[in-house]
Scaffold this motif. Sequence first.
Motif, PDB file in Angstrom:
ATOM      1  N   ARG A 106       0.844  -1.196   0.000  1.00 26.00           N
ATOM      2  CA  ARG A 106       0.000   0.000   0.000  1.00 26.00           C
ATOM      3  C   ARG A 106       0.874   1.237   0.000  1.00 26.00           C
ATOM      4  N   SER A 107       0.329   2.281  -0.563  1.00 27.01           N
ATOM      5  CA  SER A 107       0.955   3.595  -0.403  1.00 27.01           C
ATOM      6  C   SER A 107      -0.127   4.508   0.158  1.00 27.01           C
ATOM      7  N   HIS A 160      -1.699   8.314   1.445  1.00 25.81           N
ATOM      8  CA  HIS A 160      -1.777   9.689   0.970  1.00 25.81           C
ATOM      9  C   HIS A 160      -0.759  10.533   1.730  1.00 25.81           C
ATOM     10  N   PRO A 161       0.095  11.282   1.018  1.00 23.27           N
ATOM     11  CA  PRO A 161       1.150  12.042   1.691  1.00 23.27           C
ATOM     12  C   PRO A 161       0.619  13.211   2.520  1.00 23.27           C
ATOM     13  N   SER A 211      -7.084   2.239  -6.332  1.00 24.99           N
ATOM     14  CA  SER A 211      -6.735   3.595  -5.913  1.00 24.99           C
ATOM     15  C   SER A 211      -7.966   4.404  -5.564  1.00 24.99           C
TER      16      SER A 211
END
Length: 91
Positions: A50-51, A53-54, A80
């Motif tokens: 997973r990435s 949200h910055p 996404s």
Amino acid sequence: MAHTEAQNGGGVAPPVVFTAAKPHLMVDAPRASDAVAFYKAAFGAEELGRSFHPKRKADQETPLVLSAHIVVAGVTILVSDNADAPAPAAE
């Protein structure tokens, strides 16, 4: 004509061959995490990563998922959040 083909390196370009494709599923934000949970429960999907949200807030208990890679029946899918989608109307 033969002279033009010689200058261009021959007449026929080699065919383009695709060996893989990765489907990309966009869901209304912030539902990517829910979508991944559904695919795990319904189809036995395996989550590869997973990435997040910055710009998530540090005080959030559950960070917003930007995207997740899952495998369903041997197919890798990118799930996404669609942050550009309009917010659903309140009922």
